[in-house]
Design a protein around this motif. Structure first.
Motif, mmCIF file in Angstrom:
data_model
loop_
_atom_site.group_PDB
_atom_site.id
_atom_site.type_symbol
_atom_site.label_atom_id
_atom_site.label_comp_id
_atom_site.label_asym_id
_atom_site.label_seq_id
_atom_site.Cartn_x
_atom_site.Cartn_y
_atom_site.Cartn_z
ATOM 1 N N SER A 14 1.515 -1.059 -0.014
ATOM 2 C CA SER A 14 -0.269 0.117 -0.253
ATOM 3 C C SER A 14 0.690 1.454 -0.333
ATOM 4 C CB SER A 14 -1.158 -0.206 1.113
ATOM 5 O OG SER A 14 -1.551 1.694 1.451
ATOM 6 N N GLU A 15 0.593 1.761 -1.084
ATOM 7 C CA GLU A 15 1.266 3.933 -1.331
ATOM 8 C C GLU A 15 0.733 3.982 0.249
ATOM 9 O OE1 GLU A 15 2.775 4.457 -2.802
ATOM 10 O OE2 GLU A 15 3.607 2.935 -4.137
ATOM 11 N N LYS A 16 0.198 3.590 1.539
ATOM 12 C CA LYS A 16 -0.381 4.723 2.595
ATOM 13 C C LYS A 16 0.873 4.128 4.082
ATOM 14 C CE LYS A 16 -5.105 5.128 1.779
ATOM 15 N NZ LYS A 16 -6.560 5.122 1.773
ATOM 16 N N SER A 17 1.678 3.591 3.217
ATOM 17 C CA SER A 17 2.618 2.957 4.342
ATOM 18 C C SER A 17 3.239 3.931 4.981
ATOM 19 C CB SER A 17 3.434 1.938 3.786
ATOM 20 O OG SER A 17 4.661 1.816 4.781
ATOM 21 N N PRO A 18 3.276 3.893 6.580
ATOM 22 C CA PRO A 18 4.193 5.256 6.890
ATOM 23 C C PRO A 18 5.779 5.346 6.442
ATOM 24 C CG PRO A 18 3.119 3.549 8.888
ATOM 25 C CD PRO A 18 2.953 2.807 6.942
ATOM 26 N N ASP A 21 5.419 7.937 3.568
ATOM 27 C CA ASP A 21 6.034 9.253 4.204
ATOM 28 C C ASP A 21 7.026 9.784 4.502
ATOM 29 O OD1 ASP A 21 2.914 9.013 3.960
ATOM 30 O OD2 ASP A 21 2.808 8.312 5.946
ATOM 31 N N ARG A 24 9.018 10.896 2.358
ATOM 32 C CA ARG A 24 9.191 12.461 1.721
ATOM 33 C C ARG A 24 9.269 12.919 2.550
ATOM 34 N NH1 ARG A 24 4.622 9.357 -0.639
ATOM 35 N NH2 ARG A 24 3.866 9.250 1.677
ATOM 36 N N THR A 237 8.578 1.879 12.912
ATOM 37 C CA THR A 237 8.178 3.034 11.356
ATOM 38 C C THR A 237 7.722 4.766 12.877
ATOM 39 O OG1 THR A 237 5.185 3.191 11.604
ATOM 40 C CG2 THR A 237 7.105 2.483 9.586
#
Length: 248
Positions: A14-18, A21, A24, A237
């Protein structure tokens, strides 16, 4: 300055993985590369344990690996698992995974709520007449055995799969230029030593998740720079974000 981090796990789906974040937010490069992989035993290896699958009326699954290798071994040994077999799983997700091999029926599939074997045992006690088979990895402790024995359940553990080093290619060895390594099991440290027998930590930071992994870091004469979980940071994370923030 930490710019490149190796995370010894598969890349999140999932691109929502911490993790993304963090990449970035701090401008770091994250490389997901497992140090270990799971390998099933062959039917010949399994037979050496003198375990007959048809002697059991229920199976306890603690992971998807256990499910895959149970049914793979049954297929290789040409054993037809009876429809009356019951399955006890530590989570609902693992329970639903059984659908890959058999028709899912609630009357024969049971699962715990928390993912811990301690929450599954009360369900097993309610079915005390069952004879349980517990597929395990070659690397495990006695906690499950001791718990089931304390409840006087009729069970037998067996090895169905093993954790082995996922060896690095010569190109990967040559490009091993990470500022930080993150490990999630003692087996990962074993694989590091196997792939890099002359490994010198130097300025490379090492993070470990779980007390056993952290202990393995120090046992191998390495420096532990970041440990998780902690009361403040229960996830890796969260601990990593805090560590990088303090490094700025």
């Amino acid at each position: 300055m930490i710019k490149k981090i190796l995370v010894s796990q598969p890349k999140p789906t999932s691109e929502k993985s911490p993790y993304f974040d963090i990449a970035r937010e701090f401008g770091v490069e994250l490389v997901f590369r497992p140090f270990i992989k799971v390998e099933g035993l062959t039917a010949k290896e399994f037979r050496q344990q003198k375990v007959s699958l048809l002697n059991f009326t229920a199976v306890v699954f603690t992971s998807r690996h256990a499910i895959d290798n149970f049914f793979n071994i049954a297929k290789e040994m040409r054993v037809t698992i009876p429809e009356t077999m019951k399955y006890f799983c530590v989570t609902e997700t693992i329970a639903f995974y059984i659908q890959k091999y058999v028709q899912y029926r609630k009357r024969k599939v049971f699962y715990g709520a928390s993912g811990k074997i301690t929450d599954l045992v009360p369900l097993m006690v309610k079915h005390k007449t069952e004879k349980y088979l517990v597929p395990m990895s070659d690397v495990h402790n006695s906690s499950v055995h001791d718990l089931l024995e304390s409840k006087k359940l009729d069970f037998q553990e067996c090895i169905m799969y093993r954790t082995v080093s996922d060896d690095f290619t010569p190109e990967e060895v040559e490009q091993f230029d990470y500022d930080m390594l993150i490990f999630f099991s003692p087996a990962g440290l074993t694989a590091l030593t196997k792939n890099f027998p002359n490994f010198v930590q130097g300025d490379i930071r090492i993070a470990a998740f779980g007390p056993a992994t952290a202990q393995e870091v120090t046992n191998r004469g390495l420096r532990l720079d970041l440990g998780a979980p902690s009361p403040e940071f229960p996830s890796m994370t969260g601990a990593l974000r805090n560590y990088l923030m303090n490094q700025q």
